[in-house]
Design an enzyme around this catalytic site. Structure first.
Site, PDB file in Angstrom:
ATOM      1  N   ASP A  67      -5.802   4.771  24.381  1.00 22.60           N
ATOM      2  CA  ASP A  67      -5.480   3.360  24.161  1.00 22.60           C
ATOM      3  C   ASP A  67      -4.674   3.143  22.884  1.00 22.60           C
ATOM      4  OD1 ASP A  67      -7.963   4.124  22.900  1.00 22.60           O
ATOM      5  OD2 ASP A  67      -8.383   2.023  22.481  1.00 22.60           O
ATOM      6  N   HIS A 140     -14.890   8.730  13.351  1.00 22.78           N
ATOM      7  CA  HIS A 140     -14.725   8.448  14.770  1.00 22.78           C
ATOM      8  C   HIS A 140     -15.042   9.725  15.542  1.00 22.78           C
ATOM      9  CE1 HIS A 140     -13.597   5.831  17.955  1.00 22.78           C
ATOM     10  NE2 HIS A 140     -12.491   6.477  18.303  1.00 22.78           N
ATOM     11  N   ASP A 211      -9.840   3.429  14.654  1.00 23.56           N
ATOM     12  CA  ASP A 211     -11.223   3.251  15.113  1.00 23.56           C
ATOM     13  C   ASP A 211     -12.160   3.993  14.173  1.00 23.56           C
ATOM     14  OD1 ASP A 211      -9.864   2.060  17.146  1.00 23.56           O
ATOM     15  OD2 ASP A 211     -10.655   3.329  18.743  1.00 23.56           O
ATOM     16  N   HIS A 269      -9.186  -4.831  17.653  1.00 22.06           N
ATOM     17  CA  HIS A 269      -9.839  -3.879  18.567  1.00 22.06           C
ATOM     18  C   HIS A 269     -11.102  -4.531  19.155  1.00 22.06           C
ATOM     19  CE1 HIS A 269     -11.383   0.092  19.983  1.00 22.06           C
ATOM     20  NE2 HIS A 269     -10.096   0.404  19.993  1.00 22.06           N
TER      21      HIS A 269
END
Length: 307
Positions: A67, A140, A211, A269
């Site tokens: 993504d 992450h 992220d 996000h």
């Protein structure tokens, strides 16, 4: 200097939010665009904006989840078809070069412009006379980086009237003084820039994180930032879920902004589990800890004014 959100969702495209991509518009500063992540359909999102792909100078990839990168090969190809000729440099984690090389090779895509791929480690990854970009690893499931973009202090306003009083006429000497160059006039007079410039204009700081769970490197990258862009995939009270999926909550993003002394926080996000009506609730959750919080939306623009 403006931030423009091309995609603000989490995981998969949704009707209200495309997947991640952020444009840093440096049109006044250097006539270019820097992209941060290129989720699927990034180039489609660009079609609805005034952004010109040929102006894209640098692309920073936070991590290699789909993504955040599935839109990259198509964007690179279209830039070539649309007449882009200037070099593009792409920064990101190990594996990025293989992904790009194979994607372009298998699809027999040949770019008409130079492409430079830099697989990064922690530290300063770019510096010129205007900007410094620092990268640090976040927390992450795979290597994910955050970026700290620091604009160097700019010379103060040229005191033109004072220069004229000193016998200097507008022209090339003005430009030399403006960039800090000492000038000796024909009569031997030495013009020192500091005597003819106002106070230096403080550079701006933007932090864009990939992220991540709540972590110390996020705070370090966001220190004294004018704008912190932090993921908030989940709402407050979902800390265990966020931890299990290597993401953050609204409260955790706000805590980073608070501890870092950031001036503004923008949440992004956002999981598709939260509909439009819930977005303001997410903002209010973060504001319980950090008052100056906003939430990103596709095609939202934030101006970072000069100091």
């Amino acid at each position: 200097m403006d931030i423009f959100f091309l995609g603000t969702g989490a995981g998969i495209p949704a009707k209200l939010r495309n997947v991640t991509s952020i444009a840093l518009k440096l049109l006044e500063e250097r006539g270019s665009i820097w992209l941060f992540d290129t989720g699927e359909a990034t180039q489609h999102q660009i079609l609805h904006t005034s952004i010109k792909p040929r102006r894209i100078e640098k692309i920073f990839i936070t991590h290699l989840h789909g993504d955040h990168i599935y839109g990259l090969p198509g964007l690179l190809a279209s830039r070539s078809f649309q007449g882009g000729e200037s070099e593009v440099t792409i920064y990101g984690p190990k594996g990025l070069k293989e992904y790009i090389t194979i994607s372009l090779s298998v699809s027999q895509t040949y770019l008409k412009y130079p492409l430079k791929i830099v697989e990064i480690a922690e530290g300063v990854i770019f510096e010129d006379e205007q900007f410094i970009v620092e990268a640090r690893l976040l927390d992450h499931g795979i290597p994910s980086y955050g970026y700290r973009i620091v604009e160097k202090d700019r010379p103060g306003t040229l005191l033109a009237d004072k220069l004229v009083e000193a016998g200097v006429q507008p022209g090339p000497i003005f430009r030399k003084i403006k960039v800090g160059e000492t000038v000796t006039l024909e009569d031997g007079t030495v013009i020192v820039p500091s005597d003819f410039l106002g106070p230096a204009q403080k550079g701006r700081i933007i932090t864009i994180l990939g992220d991540t769970r709540y972590c110390e490197n996020a705070i370090s990258l966001a220190r004294d930032s004018d704008l912190l862009i932090h993921e908030a995939t989940f709402s407050k009270g979902e800390e265990k879920l966020a931890f299990d999926y290597f993401h953050s909550t609204t409260h955790q993003a706000a805590e980073v902004a608070n501890l870092a002394g950031s001036k503004q926080l923008c949440l992004t996000h956002i999981s598709s589990r939260y509909d439009r009506q819930a977005w303001q609730e997410l903002v209010m959750e973060a504001q319980e800890i950090f008052a100056n919080t906003d939430i990103a939306e596709d095609f939202k623009e934030i101006n970072i004014p000069s100091k």
